[in-house]
Scaffold this motif. Structure first.
Motif, PDB file in Angstrom:
ATOM      1  N   LYS A   1      52.779  59.185  23.570  1.00 30.35           N
ATOM      2  CA  LYS A   1      54.283  59.096  23.366  1.00 30.35           C
ATOM      3  C   LYS A   1      54.938  57.672  23.705  1.00 30.35           C
ATOM      4  O   LYS A   1      54.294  57.005  24.688  1.00 30.35           O
ATOM      5  CB  LYS A   1      55.047  60.025  24.249  1.00 30.35           C
ATOM      6  CG  LYS A   1      54.574  61.458  24.481  1.00 30.35           C
ATOM      7  CD  LYS A   1      55.048  62.237  23.146  1.00 30.35           C
ATOM      8  CE  LYS A   1      54.810  63.672  23.134  1.00 30.35           C
ATOM      9  NZ  LYS A   1      55.200  64.475  21.804  1.00 30.35           N
ATOM     10  N   ARG A   2      55.719  57.152  22.555  1.00 24.86           N
ATOM     11  CA  ARG A   2      56.175  55.846  22.944  1.00 24.86           C
ATOM     12  C   ARG A   2      57.694  56.214  23.248  1.00 24.86           C
ATOM     13  O   ARG A   2      58.431  57.078  22.771  1.00 24.86           O
ATOM     14  CB  ARG A   2      56.320  55.281  21.571  1.00 24.86           C
ATOM     15  CG  ARG A   2      55.063  54.678  20.900  1.00 24.86           C
ATOM     16  CD  ARG A   2      55.401  54.004  19.820  1.00 24.86           C
ATOM     17  NE  ARG A   2      54.256  53.135  19.013  1.00 24.86           N
ATOM     18  CZ  ARG A   2      54.234  51.862  19.190  1.00 24.86           C
ATOM     19  NH1 ARG A   2      54.956  51.081  19.786  1.00 24.86           N
ATOM     20  NH2 ARG A   2      52.849  51.251  18.401  1.00 24.86           N
ATOM     21  N   ILE A   3      57.919  55.582  24.564  1.00 23.73           N
ATOM     22  CA  ILE A   3      59.289  55.850  25.162  1.00 23.73           C
ATOM     23  C   ILE A   3      60.049  54.520  25.252  1.00 23.73           C
ATOM     24  O   ILE A   3      59.626  53.521  25.861  1.00 23.73           O
ATOM     25  CB  ILE A   3      58.973  56.588  26.548  1.00 23.73           C
ATOM     26  CG1 ILE A   3      58.175  57.767  26.573  1.00 23.73           C
ATOM     27  CG2 ILE A   3      60.561  56.664  27.267  1.00 23.73           C
ATOM     28  CD1 ILE A   3      57.891  58.141  27.806  1.00 23.73           C
ATOM     29  N   PRO A   4      61.110  54.335  24.816  1.00 23.66           N
ATOM     30  CA  PRO A   4      62.149  53.201  24.954  1.00 23.66           C
ATOM     31  C   PRO A   4      62.328  52.967  26.456  1.00 23.66           C
ATOM     32  O   PRO A   4      62.499  53.608  27.179  1.00 23.66           O
ATOM     33  CB  PRO A   4      63.541  53.510  24.153  1.00 23.66           C
ATOM     34  CG  PRO A   4      62.894  54.590  23.224  1.00 23.66           C
ATOM     35  CD  PRO A   4      61.905  55.387  23.922  1.00 23.66           C
ATOM     36  N   VAL A   5      62.351  51.668  26.712  1.00 20.65           N
ATOM     37  CA  VAL A   5      62.571  51.168  28.158  1.00 20.65           C
ATOM     38  C   VAL A   5      63.842  50.420  27.927  1.00 20.65           C
ATOM     39  O   VAL A   5      64.306  49.571  26.957  1.00 20.65           O
ATOM     40  CB  VAL A   5      61.651  50.107  28.456  1.00 20.65           C
ATOM     41  CG1 VAL A   5      61.949  49.596  29.889  1.00 20.65           C
ATOM     42  CG2 VAL A   5      60.137  50.868  28.551  1.00 20.65           C
ATOM     43  N   THR A   6      64.921  50.838  29.198  1.00 20.95           N
ATOM     44  CA  THR A   6      66.067  50.357  29.322  1.00 20.95           C
ATOM     45  C   THR A   6      66.615  49.844  30.443  1.00 20.95           C
ATOM     46  O   THR A   6      65.689  50.096  31.423  1.00 20.95           O
ATOM     47  CB  THR A   6      67.165  51.412  28.591  1.00 20.95           C
ATOM     48  OG1 THR A   6      67.056  52.579  29.610  1.00 20.95           O
ATOM     49  CG2 THR A   6      66.768  52.101  27.231  1.00 20.95           C
ATOM     50  N   ASP A   7      67.970  49.295  30.377  1.00 23.06           N
ATOM     51  CA  ASP A   7      68.721  48.917  31.730  1.00 23.06           C
ATOM     52  C   ASP A   7      67.835  48.135  32.773  1.00 23.06           C
ATOM     53  O   ASP A   7      67.530  48.413  33.839  1.00 23.06           O
ATOM     54  CB  ASP A   7      68.828  50.171  32.514  1.00 23.06           C
ATOM     55  CG  ASP A   7      69.884  50.265  33.456  1.00 23.06           C
ATOM     56  OD1 ASP A   7      70.759  49.214  33.469  1.00 23.06           O
ATOM     57  OD2 ASP A   7      70.130  51.019  34.666  1.00 23.06           O
ATOM     58  N   PRO A   8      67.666  46.996  32.187  1.00 26.01           N
ATOM     59  CA  PRO A   8      67.830  46.347  30.989  1.00 26.01           C
ATOM     60  C   PRO A   8      66.613  46.672  29.927  1.00 26.01           C
ATOM     61  O   PRO A   8      65.575  47.044  30.500  1.00 26.01           O
ATOM     62  CB  PRO A   8      67.859  44.887  30.850  1.00 26.01           C
ATOM     63  CG  PRO A   8      67.172  44.637  32.250  1.00 26.01           C
ATOM     64  CD  PRO A   8      67.187  45.673  33.154  1.00 26.01           C
ATOM     65  N   VAL A   9      66.924  46.433  28.731  1.00 21.31           N
ATOM     66  CA  VAL A   9      65.700  46.342  27.510  1.00 21.31           C
ATOM     67  C   VAL A   9      64.721  45.120  27.747  1.00 21.31           C
ATOM     68  O   VAL A   9      65.371  44.159  27.381  1.00 21.31           O
ATOM     69  CB  VAL A   9      66.158  46.632  26.351  1.00 21.31           C
ATOM     70  CG1 VAL A   9      65.130  46.620  25.453  1.00 21.31           C
ATOM     71  CG2 VAL A   9      67.166  47.657  26.141  1.00 21.31           C
ATOM     72  N   PRO A  10      63.879  45.190  28.098  1.00 22.50           N
ATOM     73  CA  PRO A  10      62.809  44.053  28.277  1.00 22.50           C
ATOM     74  C   PRO A  10      62.307  43.742  26.465  1.00 22.50           C
ATOM     75  O   PRO A  10      61.805  44.563  25.808  1.00 22.50           O
ATOM     76  CB  PRO A  10      61.568  44.537  28.893  1.00 22.50           C
ATOM     77  CG  PRO A  10      61.526  46.010  28.834  1.00 22.50           C
ATOM     78  CD  PRO A  10      62.880  46.551  28.644  1.00 22.50           C
ATOM     79  N   VAL A  11      62.719  42.559  26.262  1.00 21.88           N
ATOM     80  CA  VAL A  11      62.168  42.109  25.047  1.00 21.88           C
ATOM     81  C   VAL A  11      61.428  40.925  24.883  1.00 21.88           C
ATOM     82  O   VAL A  11      61.272  40.099  25.887  1.00 21.88           O
ATOM     83  CB  VAL A  11      63.337  41.700  24.123  1.00 21.88           C
ATOM     84  CG1 VAL A  11      64.455  43.127  24.002  1.00 21.88           C
ATOM     85  CG2 VAL A  11      64.242  40.497  24.654  1.00 21.88           C
ATOM     86  N   TYR A  12      60.369  40.791  24.070  1.00 25.05           N
ATOM     87  CA  TYR A  12      59.370  39.647  24.023  1.00 25.05           C
ATOM     88  C   TYR A  12      60.039  38.813  22.989  1.00 25.05           C
ATOM     89  O   TYR A  12      60.319  39.230  21.933  1.00 25.05           O
ATOM     90  CB  TYR A  12      58.108  40.127  23.344  1.00 25.05           C
ATOM     91  CG  TYR A  12      57.034  39.218  23.749  1.00 25.05           C
ATOM     92  CD1 TYR A  12      56.250  38.954  25.068  1.00 25.05           C
ATOM     93  CD2 TYR A  12      56.414  38.208  22.715  1.00 25.05           C
ATOM     94  CE1 TYR A  12      55.358  38.180  25.224  1.00 25.05           C
ATOM     95  CE2 TYR A  12      55.740  37.635  22.745  1.00 25.05           C
ATOM     96  CZ  TYR A  12      54.833  37.261  24.068  1.00 25.05           C
ATOM     97  OH  TYR A  12      54.082  36.490  24.375  1.00 25.05           O
ATOM     98  N   PRO A  13      60.358  37.522  23.325  1.00 29.16           N
ATOM     99  CA  PRO A  13      60.779  36.619  22.813  1.00 29.16           C
ATOM    100  C   PRO A  13      59.868  36.159  21.816  1.00 29.16           C
ATOM    101  O   PRO A  13      59.159  34.996  22.112  1.00 29.16           O
ATOM    102  CB  PRO A  13      61.434  35.620  23.712  1.00 29.16           C
ATOM    103  CG  PRO A  13      60.591  35.611  24.832  1.00 29.16           C
ATOM    104  CD  PRO A  13      59.869  36.924  24.897  1.00 29.16           C
ATOM    105  N   LEU A  14      59.865  36.249  20.497  1.00 29.74           N
ATOM    106  CA  LEU A  14      59.105  35.567  19.383  1.00 29.74           C
ATOM    107  C   LEU A  14      59.740  34.586  18.791  1.00 29.74           C
ATOM    108  O   LEU A  14      60.698  34.628  18.177  1.00 29.74           O
ATOM    109  CB  LEU A  14      58.755  36.804  18.530  1.00 29.74           C
ATOM    110  CG  LEU A  14      57.282  36.628  17.787  1.00 29.74           C
ATOM    111  CD1 LEU A  14      56.218  36.333  18.704  1.00 29.74           C
ATOM    112  CD2 LEU A  14      57.083  37.657  16.566  1.00 29.74           C
TER     113      LEU A  14
END
Length: 384
Positions: free
Chosen positions: A331-344
């Motif tokens: 299962k892929r589950i979104p992570v939130t609060d905050p959303v960690p994003v990889y800066p490309l």
């Protein structure tokens, strides 16, 4: 998994043919690189260090000796080309005419190829020649060998104009983007390579070995030099990957705070790289337990371990192309609060960028979605 005890004679033949083709492919690229070595030794050495990918993929080349099956690699690409022409024409004399040589030379090339392969490729008939079973099995791989050799020569020869792009990892979002770029812009020739870290990418940009690179910048202690430009192209959300038995598997989303007490294993985290810096900062700021695995522990092994271990999880990019057996049920589950994003970011060299770079930048600007609201995402403080 298939039952290996049930492999029969036909399957053994397939395995042997695959082994033969792999040896041919390696030999083809080795031959091309050896011919180009005097032209540009430094370029070839850098290419050999790059890991294979997509179009323009690189091969690990070495000399091979003849085996008990007769599948040696001491063959000339001209012999493979001659085989294909004979197969297409069905006559040695017509093949000789097309190749601007003699029938005797054509027969000698085919005989040499058959001797190296340890099989007969043609049977003589009243109308000329026909492919044997082995010849039919070899036909398509032979065409692929010739195609790969021609592409290898074009990728390193004088006047090369292909856009050469470093995508970092073969399963990451950058490799997905560059494949989509190839489909959207079929007229733009490009090669995708995979370099280990931002330092290697910057050096390759400065030397002209690559024309562009997808990286997270600027990692601590790794500022970009004046001759390298960059633009942020994507903030890629990070997701949690778990087995169906994991206690979070039924969640629509999870917060970073919910992950504090969970074991998170990561592969491909090499000390000193920007990826290592990203996950180190994420772990420290939110109190996560992220364990970097030994480099010999690959992604496939990690996915299998997660499928078998309800208490383990890993973090993946939202658009990464991961595959696993259907029965894993991961299962892929979104992570939130905050959303960690990889800066490309996309990096390129100044002041003379590749002529196709503007096309790539326009494509990325059109397909990369806008990042979530700045207040709801997290990126490292060093990301630009």
């Amino acid at each position: 998994m298939p039952n290996r005890d049930r492999v029969g004679v036909d399957d053994d033949l397939v395995v042997d043919r695959v082994a033969m083709v792999l040896r041919l492919l390696r030999h083809a690229v080795f031959t091309c690189r050896r011919q180009c070595a005097d032209h540009d030794q430094h370029r070839v050495a850098t290419q050999a260090a790059a890991r294979p990918l997509g179009r323009g993929r690189r091969f690990s080349c070495c000399h091979h000796t003849r085996t008990s099956h007769g599948y040696g690699c001491g063959m000339d690409l001209e012999n493979v080309r001659t085989f294909l022409v004979v197969a297409d024409t069905g006559r040695f004399q017509e093949a000789a005419t097309r190749l601007a040589t003699t029938q005797q030379a054509v027969s000698k090339r085919v005989a040499t190829l058959e001797r190296n392969l340890g099989v007969r490729l043609f049977e003589r008939t009243s109308r000329g020649v026909e492919l044997t079973f082995d010849g039919q099995a070899f036909l398509l791989p032979a065409r692929e060998v010739l195609r790969v050799s021609q592409r290898a020569e074009a990728s390193v020869g004088p006047g090369r104009c292909a856009l050469r792009v470093d995508v970092g990892t073969s399963t990451g979002v950058a490799s997905v983007l560059i494949r989509r770029f190839g489909h959207a812009q079929p007229g733009v020739d490009f090669d995708a390579v995979s370099l280990s870290d931002v330092n290697s990418a910057v050096m390759a940009l400065q030397s002209g070995e690559v024309d562009a690179s997808f990286r997270a910048v600027a990692a601590p202690e790794h500022p970009l030099p004046a001759g390298v430009a960059s633009v942020r192209v994507l903030d890629e959300p990070i997701q949690l990957l778990v087995s169906p038995e994991h206690c979070l598997a039924k969640s629509d989303s999870v917060t970073l705070a919910q992950l504090v007490d969970h074991r998170i294993w990561m592969t491909g985290i090499v000390p000193g790289t920007e990826r290592a810096a990203y996950y180190s900062d994420l772990s420290f700021q939110f109190g996560l337990t992220v364990e970097a695995l030994d480099p010999t522990f690959g992604l496939e092994e990690l996915i299998g371990t997660i499928a078998d271990t309800p208490t383990l999880a890993t973090l993946v990019e939202t658009h990464s192309e991961l595959v696993w057996p259907a029965h894993y049920g991961l299962k892929r589950i979104p992570v939130t609060d905050p959303v960690p994003v990889y800066p490309l970011s996309l990096l390129w060299r100044r002041p003379e960028p590749h002529q196709a770079l503007d096309v790539l930048r326009s494509f990325l600007g059109a397909v990369c979605t806008a990042a979530p609201d700045a207040d709801s995402i997290w990126t490292p403080s060093w990301a630009i």
